[in-house]
Design a protein around this motif. Structure first.
Motif, PDB file in Angstrom:
ATOM      1  N   UNK A   1      49.940  37.754  63.889  1.00  0.00           N
ATOM      2  CA  UNK A   1      50.010  39.121  64.398  1.00  0.00           C
ATOM      3  C   UNK A   1      49.331  40.110  63.461  1.00  0.00           C
ATOM      4  N   UNK A   2      49.444  39.857  62.160  1.00  0.00           N
ATOM      5  CA  UNK A   2      48.746  40.723  61.209  1.00  0.00           C
ATOM      6  C   UNK A   2      47.242  40.658  61.425  1.00  0.00           C
ATOM      7  N   UNK A   3      46.728  39.436  61.591  1.00  0.00           N
ATOM      8  CA  UNK A   3      45.288  39.274  61.797  1.00  0.00           C
ATOM      9  C   UNK A   3      44.859  39.909  63.119  1.00  0.00           C
ATOM     10  N   UNK A   4      45.664  39.757  64.161  1.00  0.00           N
ATOM     11  CA  UNK A   4      45.344  40.397  65.432  1.00  0.00           C
ATOM     12  C   UNK A   4      45.352  41.917  65.303  1.00  0.00           C
ATOM     13  N   UNK A   5      46.134  42.431  64.359  1.00  0.00           N
ATOM     14  CA  UNK A   5      46.183  43.863  64.127  1.00  0.00           C
ATOM     15  C   UNK A   5      45.104  44.388  63.206  1.00  0.00           C
ATOM     16  N   UNK A   6      44.186  43.503  62.792  1.00  0.00           N
ATOM     17  CA  UNK A   6      43.057  43.940  61.977  1.00  0.00           C
ATOM     18  C   UNK A   6      43.150  43.605  60.505  1.00  0.00           C
ATOM     19  N   UNK A   7      44.192  42.912  60.083  1.00  0.00           N
ATOM     20  CA  UNK A   7      44.335  42.549  58.676  1.00  0.00           C
ATOM     21  C   UNK A   7      43.378  41.418  58.328  1.00  0.00           C
ATOM     22  N   UNK A   8      42.707  41.545  57.194  1.00  0.00           N
ATOM     23  CA  UNK A   8      41.829  40.471  56.689  1.00  0.00           C
ATOM     24  C   UNK A   8      42.673  39.473  55.901  1.00  0.00           C
ATOM     25  N   UNK A   9      42.673  38.220  56.341  1.00  0.00           N
ATOM     26  CA  UNK A   9      43.405  37.171  55.628  1.00  0.00           C
ATOM     27  C   UNK A   9      42.460  36.488  54.649  1.00  0.00           C
ATOM     28  N   UNK A  10      42.786  36.555  53.382  1.00  0.00           N
ATOM     29  CA  UNK A  10      41.954  35.968  52.338  1.00  0.00           C
ATOM     30  C   UNK A  10      42.707  34.784  51.740  1.00  0.00           C
ATOM     31  N   UNK A  11      42.199  33.591  51.986  1.00  0.00           N
ATOM     32  CA  UNK A  11      42.861  32.377  51.522  1.00  0.00           C
ATOM     33  C   UNK A  11      42.446  32.098  50.077  1.00  0.00           C
ATOM     34  N   UNK A  12      43.211  32.634  49.147  1.00  0.00           N
ATOM     35  CA  UNK A  12      42.900  32.492  47.730  1.00  0.00           C
ATOM     36  C   UNK A  12      44.150  32.824  46.926  1.00  0.00           C
ATOM     37  N   UNK A  13      44.146  32.450  45.663  1.00  0.00           N
ATOM     38  CA  UNK A  13      45.240  32.769  44.752  1.00  0.00           C
ATOM     39  C   UNK A  13      44.833  33.941  43.874  1.00  0.00           C
ATOM     40  N   UNK A  14      45.632  34.991  43.882  1.00  0.00           N
ATOM     41  CA  UNK A  14      45.362  36.140  43.015  1.00  0.00           C
ATOM     42  C   UNK A  14      45.695  35.769  41.574  1.00  0.00           C
ATOM     43  N   UNK A  15      44.780  36.050  40.672  1.00  0.00           N
ATOM     44  CA  UNK A  15      44.973  35.679  39.270  1.00  0.00           C
ATOM     45  C   UNK A  15      45.097  36.879  38.341  1.00  0.00           C
ATOM     46  N   UNK A  16      44.783  38.069  38.834  1.00  0.00           N
ATOM     47  CA  UNK A  16      45.018  39.273  38.022  1.00  0.00           C
ATOM     48  C   UNK A  16      44.962  40.501  38.908  1.00  0.00           C
ATOM     49  N   UNK A  17      45.710  41.532  38.493  1.00  0.00           N
ATOM     50  CA  UNK A  17      45.714  42.831  39.157  1.00  0.00           C
ATOM     51  C   UNK A  17      45.579  43.889  38.073  1.00  0.00           C
ATOM     52  N   UNK A  18      44.639  44.811  38.248  1.00  0.00           N
ATOM     53  CA  UNK A  18      44.393  45.816  37.212  1.00  0.00           C
ATOM     54  C   UNK A  18      44.223  47.197  37.824  1.00  0.00           C
ATOM     55  N   UNK A  19      44.967  48.156  37.272  1.00  0.00           N
ATOM     56  CA  UNK A  19      44.790  49.551  37.671  1.00  0.00           C
ATOM     57  C   UNK A  19      43.558  50.081  36.959  1.00  0.00           C
ATOM     58  N   UNK A  20      42.520  50.379  37.733  1.00  0.00           N
ATOM     59  CA  UNK A  20      41.247  50.838  37.147  1.00  0.00           C
ATOM     60  C   UNK A  20      41.151  52.362  37.103  1.00  0.00           C
ATOM     61  N   UNK A  21      42.272  53.048  37.313  1.00  0.00           N
ATOM     62  CA  UNK A  21      42.260  54.504  37.237  1.00  0.00           C
ATOM     63  C   UNK A  21      42.232  55.151  38.606  1.00  0.00           C
ATOM     64  N   UNK A  22      41.122  55.016  39.296  1.00  0.00           N
ATOM     65  CA  UNK A  22      41.014  55.594  40.637  1.00  0.00           C
ATOM     66  C   UNK A  22      41.337  54.591  41.727  1.00  0.00           C
ATOM     67  N   UNK A  23      41.470  53.298  41.358  1.00  0.00           N
ATOM     68  CA  UNK A  23      41.719  52.240  42.326  1.00  0.00           C
ATOM     69  C   UNK A  23      42.306  51.040  41.598  1.00  0.00           C
TER      70      UNK A  23
END
Length: 395
Positions: free
Chosen positions: A168-190
Motif C-alpha cells: 500500500x505504501x508503494x501504491x501511494x507513491x513511496x519509493x521502496x529501496x531494498x538496501x541496508x542503511x549503514x549511516x545517517x548524518x545531519x548535514x545541517x540543511x538536510x
C-alpha cells in the motif's frame, strides 16, 4: 539544496512499513529503506528482523491504557488494510487469558479489566470450572479464572502484514529501496543516509530499525534500550493434535509475577508446509550490545535450556502435546526503561526515532507507524496520542 526525498524511513519492519503507508496519505517524496528477509537465515551475516514469523497475538486486553489504546486503534484498521492490499494477515480467533485470582486492585487482571471498560472491549469472565470445561486443551491450576476476548482479538501474520503495508505504501507513491542503511548524518540543511553503497538525502529521517536502531551509526546518540534474547518453541502438530488444538484461541497463561506469563499461538501453517503450535515466555536475561552478537543469535536456534524449560511448561499446560516434535527459534525484544515505545526527535531536529517494542508491539505496529508518520509531518505528537509517554530516553 535539492534533496532526493522529503522523508526517508529506515527500517522495513512492522513499524517502519506502517509508517510509510500512513505517511503516503500525508505527503509526497517518501522513501522506505530496508533489506528483504534473508533466504538462508543461518548463512546470513547482515541485518535481521523479529517479524520473520507467521503468528503474533493481537488483543486489546491489556493492563496499560496506552498499550491497550494503541492495539485497539490498530485492530480497527486490520480489515481495511487487508481489503485494500489484497493480503490476508488477521485471524480473529479470540484471545484467552488464564490466571490466578487477582491479589489486589493493581494486579494485572484488574488493571486490564479497567482498561477494557475504558476502551469498550467485550471481555467474558469464566469461572474456574467453566474455563476447564470450555477450553479443555488447557490444564491450568483449579483456581484459575479465564478472561476471553472473542472479538477484535486473535493473531496476525507479521510477514504478511509487513507485505501489505509495503504494497500500500508503494501504491501511494513511496519509493521502496531494498538496501541496508549503514549511516545517517545531519548535514545541517538536510540529512544524508548511506544505504547499499549510495547516499540519499532528505529533509527528515525516521529511524525505525527495532533492535538494530543503535547499530550502524543510525542515530546521533544511542537510545536507552536493552536488546534481549528470546527463544520460541515450536510444536509440530499432526492431524490428531489438530482435533484438540485446531479451534483454540490465542492464549496467555499468567503466573505469580507478570513476567512469568506464557503465550501460546494456535496451530499455524508455516512456509515449510508444516503446522506448528508456538509458545514463548519473557524471562530470558541474555542481552546484546554488539551487532555481531545479535547476528550470531539470529543464526542460532535460540537457547537449548530455554527450549527445554518451555517444553516442560508446554507439556504441563497441554498434555496432549506429548510426543509431538519440538524445535526452537531465535527472536529479540527491545525494551525501554519507560515501558513504552520511543517516538520522538533525537538531538537533531531532522532525525527522529521510532523503536522500543517491549515485546508487545506487534499488535500495535500499525498505530505506532501512524504516530511515526505524524511525528515526521507535524514535528511532535499530541497528548491524545500519548506523546508524553513516548519521549525517547538517550543513553
Amino acid at each position: 539544496m535539492a534533496v532526493d526525498f522529503r522523508f526517508i524511513i529506515i527500517g522495513r519492519g512492522m513499524m517502519g512499513a506502517a509508517a510509510a503507508r500512513h505517511l503516503a496519505s500525508m505527503a509526497d517524496g517518501i522513501a522506505l529503506i530496508g533489506p528483504r528477509e534473508p533466504e538462508q537465515r543461518k548463512a546470513h551475516h547482515g541485518i535481521f528482523a523479529s517479524h520473520y514469523d507467521e503468528a503474533r497475538i493481537t488483543r486489546t486486553f491489556d493492563g496499560n491504557l496506552t498499550w491497550g489504546s494503541f492495539a485497539a486503534r490498530a485492530l480497527d484498521r486490520y480489515r481495511e488494510i487487508e481489503a485494500r492490499s489484497g493480503i490476508s494477515f488477521y485471524s480473529e480467533v479470540g484471545c484467552l487469558f488464564a490466571g490466578p485470582p487477582p491479589k489486589d486492585e493493581q494486579d494485572y487482571i484488574n488493571r486490564a479489566l479497567t482498561v477494557s471498560r475504558t476502551l469498550g472491549s467485550d471481555i467474558e469472565t469464566l469461572a474456574p470450572s467453566d474455563l476447564r470445561q470450555r477450553f479443555s486443551y488447557l490444564a491450568v491450576d483449579p483456581d484459575f479464572t479465564g478472561y476471553f476476548e472473542r472479538k477484535r482479538a486473535g493473531h496476525i501474520n507479521p510477514r504478511a502484514l509487513v507485505r501489505a503495508q509495503a504494497r500500500l505504501a508503494e501504491q501511494g507513491g513511496v519509493s521502496l529501496i531494498e538496501a541496508t542503511a549503514t549511516s545517517v548524518r545531519d548535514a545541517g540543511s538536510h540529512v544524508e543516509v548511506m544505504a547499499g553503497g549510495r547516499t540519499y538525502s532528505a529533509e527528515r529521517v525516521l529511524v525505525a530499525a527495532g533492535g538494530f536502531s543503535n547499530f550502524n551509526a543510525l542515530l546521533p546518540r544511542p537510545v536507552d534500550t536493552r536488546v534481549m534474547a528470546r527463544t520460541v518453541a515450536f510444536y509440530e502438530i499432526s492431524e490428531n493434535e489438530m482435533a484438540i488444538f485446531g479451534d483454540m484461541p490465542s492464549t496467555i497463561v499468567l503466573g505469580d509475577r507478570e513476567e512469568d506469563h506464557i503465550y501460546i499461538l494456535p496451530p499455524v501453517r508455516y512456509p515449510d508446509g508444516k503446522t506448528y503450535l508456538k509458545l514463548g515466555g519473557d524471562t530470558e536475561m541474555l542481552s546484546f550490545r554488539e551487532l555481531e552478537n545479535v547476528g550470531a543469535w539470529f543464526r542460532s536456534d535460540g537457547s537449548v535450556a530455554e527450549r527445554e524449560h518451555l517444553a516442560s511448561i508446554a507439556l504441563t499446560l497441554m498434555p496432549a502435546l506429548a510426543g509431538c516434535p519440538v524445535t526452537s527459534g531465535p527472536c529479540v525484544a527491545n525494551f525501554t526503561p519507560t515501558g513504552y515505545p520511543y517516538a520522538g526527535f533525537t538531538q537533531s531536529p531532522r532525525i527522529a526515532v521510532l523503536t522500543g517494542g517491549n515485546f508487545v508491539a506487534a499488535k500495535s505496529s500499525d498505530e505506532l507507524g501512524r504516530l511515526g508518520a505524524v511525528l515526521l509531518t507535524e514535528g511532535a505528537l499530541r497528548d491524545s496520542d500519548f506523546g508524553g509517554e513516548l519521549t525517547p530516553v538517550f543513553a
